[in-house]
Design a protein around this motif. Sequence first.
Motif, PDB file in Angstrom:
ATOM      1  N   LYS A 363       0.816  -1.214   0.000  1.00  0.00           N
ATOM      2  CA  LYS A 363       0.000   0.000   0.000  1.00  0.00           C
ATOM      3  C   LYS A 363       0.850   1.265   0.000  1.00  0.00           C
ATOM      4  O   LYS A 363       0.498   2.256  -0.643  1.00  0.00           O
ATOM      5  N   ASP A 364       1.976   1.234   0.699  1.00  0.00           N
ATOM      6  CA  ASP A 364       2.812   2.422   0.856  1.00  0.00           C
ATOM      7  C   ASP A 364       3.570   2.701  -0.450  1.00  0.00           C
ATOM      8  O   ASP A 364       4.441   1.933  -0.861  1.00  0.00           O
ATOM      9  N   LEU A 365       3.245   3.799  -1.105  1.00  0.00           N
ATOM     10  CA  LEU A 365       3.893   4.141  -2.372  1.00  0.00           C
ATOM     11  C   LEU A 365       5.383   4.392  -2.193  1.00  0.00           C
ATOM     12  O   LEU A 365       6.174   4.159  -3.110  1.00  0.00           O
ATOM     13  N   GLY A 366       5.777   4.862  -1.013  1.00  0.00           N
ATOM     14  CA  GLY A 366       7.186   5.132  -0.764  1.00  0.00           C
ATOM     15  C   GLY A 366       8.055   3.902  -0.831  1.00  0.00           C
ATOM     16  O   GLY A 366       9.269   3.996  -1.072  1.00  0.00           O
ATOM     17  N   CYS A 367       7.472   2.731  -0.633  1.00  0.00           N
ATOM     18  CA  CYS A 367       8.243   1.488  -0.684  1.00  0.00           C
ATOM     19  C   CYS A 367       8.622   1.102  -2.107  1.00  0.00           C
ATOM     20  O   CYS A 367       9.411   0.180  -2.306  1.00  0.00           O
ATOM     21  N   GLN A 368       8.059   1.795  -3.092  1.00  0.00           N
ATOM     22  CA  GLN A 368       8.385   1.493  -4.489  1.00  0.00           C
ATOM     23  C   GLN A 368       9.624   2.245  -4.982  1.00  0.00           C
ATOM     24  O   GLN A 368      10.109   1.965  -6.077  1.00  0.00           O
ATOM     25  N   THR A 369      10.122   3.204  -4.205  1.00  0.00           N
ATOM     26  CA  THR A 369      11.211   4.050  -4.686  1.00  0.00           C
ATOM     27  C   THR A 369      12.429   3.978  -3.767  1.00  0.00           C
ATOM     28  O   THR A 369      12.321   3.649  -2.588  1.00  0.00           O
ATOM     29  N   LEU A 370      13.579   4.340  -4.341  1.00  0.00           N
ATOM     30  CA  LEU A 370      14.825   4.372  -3.589  1.00  0.00           C
ATOM     31  C   LEU A 370      15.148   5.768  -3.067  1.00  0.00           C
ATOM     32  O   LEU A 370      16.095   5.928  -2.306  1.00  0.00           O
ATOM     33  N   ASN A 371      14.397   6.759  -3.477  1.00  0.00           N
ATOM     34  CA  ASN A 371      14.707   8.137  -3.080  1.00  0.00           C
ATOM     35  C   ASN A 371      13.429   8.964  -3.065  1.00  0.00           C
ATOM     36  O   ASN A 371      12.354   8.497  -3.466  1.00  0.00           O
ATOM     37  N   GLY A 372      13.568  10.215  -2.583  1.00  0.00           N
ATOM     38  CA  GLY A 372      12.471  11.156  -2.613  1.00  0.00           C
ATOM     39  C   GLY A 372      12.719  12.226  -3.664  1.00  0.00           C
ATOM     40  O   GLY A 372      13.585  12.074  -4.537  1.00  0.00           O
ATOM     41  N   LEU A 373      11.952  13.310  -3.596  1.00  0.00           N
ATOM     42  CA  LEU A 373      12.029  14.378  -4.590  1.00  0.00           C
ATOM     43  C   LEU A 373      12.742  15.591  -4.013  1.00  0.00           C
ATOM     44  O   LEU A 373      12.549  15.946  -2.848  1.00  0.00           O
ATOM     45  N   SER A 374      13.556  16.236  -4.844  1.00  0.00           N
ATOM     46  CA  SER A 374      14.282  17.424  -4.423  1.00  0.00           C
ATOM     47  C   SER A 374      13.463  18.677  -4.717  1.00  0.00           C
ATOM     48  O   SER A 374      12.462  18.642  -5.430  1.00  0.00           O
ATOM     49  N   LEU A 439       5.379   5.912 -13.361  1.00  0.00           N
ATOM     50  CA  LEU A 439       5.247   7.191 -12.669  1.00  0.00           C
ATOM     51  C   LEU A 439       3.822   7.725 -12.757  1.00  0.00           C
ATOM     52  O   LEU A 439       3.297   8.282 -11.785  1.00  0.00           O
ATOM     53  N   ARG A 440       3.188   7.543 -13.898  1.00  0.00           N
ATOM     54  CA  ARG A 440       1.794   7.984 -14.030  1.00  0.00           C
ATOM     55  C   ARG A 440       0.891   7.148 -13.129  1.00  0.00           C
ATOM     56  O   ARG A 440      -0.057   7.664 -12.527  1.00  0.00           O
ATOM     57  N   ARG A 441       1.193   5.864 -13.020  1.00  0.00           N
ATOM     58  CA  ARG A 441       0.427   4.991 -12.117  1.00  0.00           C
ATOM     59  C   ARG A 441       0.619   5.421 -10.660  1.00  0.00           C
ATOM     60  O   ARG A 441      -0.337   5.426  -9.873  1.00  0.00           O
ATOM     61  N   LEU A 442       1.844   5.783 -10.290  1.00  0.00           N
ATOM     62  CA  LEU A 442       2.098   6.283  -8.941  1.00  0.00           C
ATOM     63  C   LEU A 442       1.227   7.502  -8.636  1.00  0.00           C
ATOM     64  O   LEU A 442       0.646   7.615  -7.550  1.00  0.00           O
ATOM     65  N   PHE A 443       1.160   8.429  -9.593  1.00  0.00           N
ATOM     66  CA  PHE A 443       0.359   9.636  -9.377  1.00  0.00           C
ATOM     67  C   PHE A 443      -1.114   9.280  -9.251  1.00  0.00           C
ATOM     68  O   PHE A 443      -1.826   9.872  -8.415  1.00  0.00           O
ATOM     69  N   ASP A 444      -1.587   8.336 -10.044  1.00  0.00           N
ATOM     70  CA  ASP A 444      -2.991   7.914  -9.954  1.00  0.00           C
ATOM     71  C   ASP A 444      -3.290   7.292  -8.589  1.00  0.00           C
ATOM     72  O   ASP A 444      -4.348   7.554  -7.990  1.00  0.00           O
ATOM     73  N   LEU A 445      -2.383   6.463  -8.090  1.00  0.00           N
ATOM     74  CA  LEU A 445      -2.588   5.837  -6.780  1.00  0.00           C
ATOM     75  C   LEU A 445      -2.584   6.881  -5.671  1.00  0.00           C
ATOM     76  O   LEU A 445      -3.394   6.807  -4.729  1.00  0.00           O
ATOM     77  N   ALA A 446      -1.678   7.856  -5.753  1.00  0.00           N
ATOM     78  CA  ALA A 446      -1.642   8.921  -4.751  1.00  0.00           C
ATOM     79  C   ALA A 446      -2.920   9.757  -4.804  1.00  0.00           C
ATOM     80  O   ALA A 446      -3.471  10.137  -3.769  1.00  0.00           O
ATOM     81  N   SER A 447      -3.405  10.037  -6.001  1.00  0.00           N
ATOM     82  CA  SER A 447      -4.637  10.819  -6.148  1.00  0.00           C
ATOM     83  C   SER A 447      -5.837  10.066  -5.581  1.00  0.00           C
ATOM     84  O   SER A 447      -6.721  10.663  -4.964  1.00  0.00           O
ATOM     85  N   ALA A 448      -5.859   8.744  -5.787  1.00  0.00           N
ATOM     86  CA  ALA A 448      -6.948   7.934  -5.240  1.00  0.00           C
ATOM     87  C   ALA A 448      -6.922   7.945  -3.713  1.00  0.00           C
ATOM     88  O   ALA A 448      -7.980   8.024  -3.057  1.00  0.00           O
ATOM     89  N   GLU A 449      -5.729   7.870  -3.134  1.00  0.00           N
ATOM     90  CA  GLU A 449      -5.616   7.910  -1.675  1.00  0.00           C
ATOM     91  C   GLU A 449      -6.014   9.285  -1.141  1.00  0.00           C
ATOM     92  O   GLU A 449      -6.660   9.397  -0.087  1.00  0.00           O
ATOM     93  N   TYR A 450      -5.640  10.334  -1.855  1.00  0.00           N
ATOM     94  CA  TYR A 450      -6.027  11.701  -1.481  1.00  0.00           C
ATOM     95  C   TYR A 450      -7.550  11.828  -1.457  1.00  0.00           C
ATOM     96  O   TYR A 450      -8.123  12.414  -0.523  1.00  0.00           O
ATOM     97  N   ALA A 451      -8.207  11.257  -2.465  1.00  0.00           N
ATOM     98  CA  ALA A 451      -9.673  11.312  -2.517  1.00  0.00           C
ATOM     99  C   ALA A 451     -10.286  10.467  -1.407  1.00  0.00           C
ATOM    100  O   ALA A 451     -11.290  10.853  -0.796  1.00  0.00           O
ATOM    101  N   ARG A 452      -9.691   9.316  -1.113  1.00  0.00           N
ATOM    102  CA  ARG A 452     -10.221   8.451  -0.050  1.00  0.00           C
ATOM    103  C   ARG A 452     -10.176   9.149   1.309  1.00  0.00           C
ATOM    104  O   ARG A 452     -11.101   9.023   2.118  1.00  0.00           O
ATOM    105  N   LEU A 453      -9.106   9.896   1.549  1.00  0.00           N
ATOM    106  CA  LEU A 453      -8.975  10.624   2.809  1.00  0.00           C
ATOM    107  C   LEU A 453      -9.807  11.910   2.834  1.00  0.00           C
ATOM    108  O   LEU A 453      -9.872  12.570   3.874  1.00  0.00           O
ATOM    109  N   ASP A 454     -10.414  12.244   1.686  1.00  0.00           N
ATOM    110  CA  ASP A 454     -11.279  13.428   1.572  1.00  0.00           C
ATOM    111  C   ASP A 454     -10.548  14.694   2.017  1.00  0.00           C
ATOM    112  O   ASP A 454     -11.085  15.531   2.747  1.00  0.00           O
ATOM    113  N   LEU A 455      -9.310  14.846   1.550  1.00  0.00           N
ATOM    114  CA  LEU A 455      -8.476  15.955   2.011  1.00  0.00           C
ATOM    115  C   LEU A 455      -8.893  17.300   1.428  1.00  0.00           C
ATOM    116  O   LEU A 455      -8.448  18.346   1.923  1.00  0.00           O
TER     117      LEU A 455
END
Length: 529
Positions: A363-374, A439-455
């Motif tokens: 579930k955690d998208l961060g587990c798919q990557t080796l780094n973060g964004l600058s 990367l596009r799939r990552l953004f879609d998954l993050a957007s879905a989680e954002y909507a689920r949390l009703d942020l």
Amino acid sequence: MAFDFFRKISRAPTHPRTVARPREFDVADLYRGPVAADGGTDGTDDMTGQLDEKLRQAYFWIVNKAIISPHYDIEFNEGPPQTFTVGDSRRTLTLPSGQSYSSFVLLPLLTFATRRKCLFIGGPGRGKTASAVLMGVLAGSSVRDVRRAMQHGHPQMTIADLLGNPLPADLVNAQDMAQIRIAWRAWLGMRVKIVDEYNRIPTRTQSALLTVMGDNYAEVLNQVYECPESAWYLTANDEQGGGTYEVIEALRDRIDVVVQALAFNPRFLDELLVRIEEDVRPEELMPRELVFTDEEVDRMGRAIRAVEVPDDVRRRVEFFASQFELAEMAGGQFEYMTKDTARLSGIAWHELAALDNGRDRMKDLGCQTLNGLSVRNLMTLLLFAKALAWFRGNPQVELDDVRQILPFVLHDKLRPDPDAPYFALPENGPYRSDRVSWLRRLFDLASAEYARLDLDRNDAVGEMANEFAQGLDGVSERETRARLVRIEKLIGERVKGRKLYGHLYDDLLKLKYLHQRYTNYLAWLRAQA
């Protein structure tokens, strides 16, 4: 006939819009200054509109007549698209319902408009260098000048080859370094700079190239040449930065977007045949109406930066970016629990990943990557999202603009972890090799989680940040204490019995920041009493 075909520009609008109704005359207009042809009070909006139309005309001329790229991989829809399931792998073929674009042509054009840096990747003979040459011609240079100014990477390339040589007479007669004149290379003064096969340049010469790309000046023997603002185009056959020499990390980081040259479709072989029989090179026949002056490119840059990013789009970008930096086992202090801490320590990533057994690694998208964004990555993403929205004729960035441009900005910036459980699933196997789709799939998954949390409607941290952004003038000691209590209470609620994920980590750091600012303000109030 062939020459007419290549020089012809369609007179139809590239992006038809509803025609605005003429404004009715108002006496007050007499006091507002000269009236523009479109009914405005000056010509600024009309000039900007002409520029985005001109850039779209350049796009369609290149994609239809110069670079054969029938790959509409940047898709937009104005209604439900038609989709078809194809092959044993059950992949989806989508027919977009809105105007869509070829990334191989559009991304270089957006780089040209923003004067940024674009890397072409792909096998030999797929049009990488030809596309870069077209960008140079679009800036007003002749094909001959563009080709002569192009830098070709090779293993023996020296700093003098790249930047210029000191004059021999000055080396003999000069009494100090300041008297040595340099014969600078002509390419340093061009508005479009091209470096072919940059991954074949020796490491030491790469460092000199980094100075020019990053700081916009060249230096030889303590003499400095100030370069003009330019669009950069680099090519490489290997997207991993390999080649004769490995590309240094700092140089790779200066590249803003990466675009892949996709395979040629033999169904368009007849167009190649015309070029052979007529001995035609499209770059030599670009219509003069499509060439941009330096002043027009400056205006394009200002217009792009003026495009608005709505709060709801910005929040989704924030939420997406917050997924990747957290590495809970990398630090003892809360602020140092990041992947960058782990990278600087030199500890193997798989050793840290093995210790992290508390989160759902699927579930955690961060587990798919080796780094973060600058910071540079995020600023580039926002700028190119603005550029894409402006190119499409929109005054605001839409979520689709971010979704479509994001894979090309983060292509070699957000690195996947091939050992992550997500990639072990058979349906996710293609994402190991297809970086754009992942990367596009990552953004879609993050957007879905954002909507689920009703942020959009339930963002207590955002509300507190907005309250603080209104300023502290007139805020009483009592109100300050109340806000501190609310922050502490919210932190207690957020950490109670919950696993730590990236977005929660960033929320907690934001709350700590607000708490510290209010604490300092409270101390100041007490000192004034």
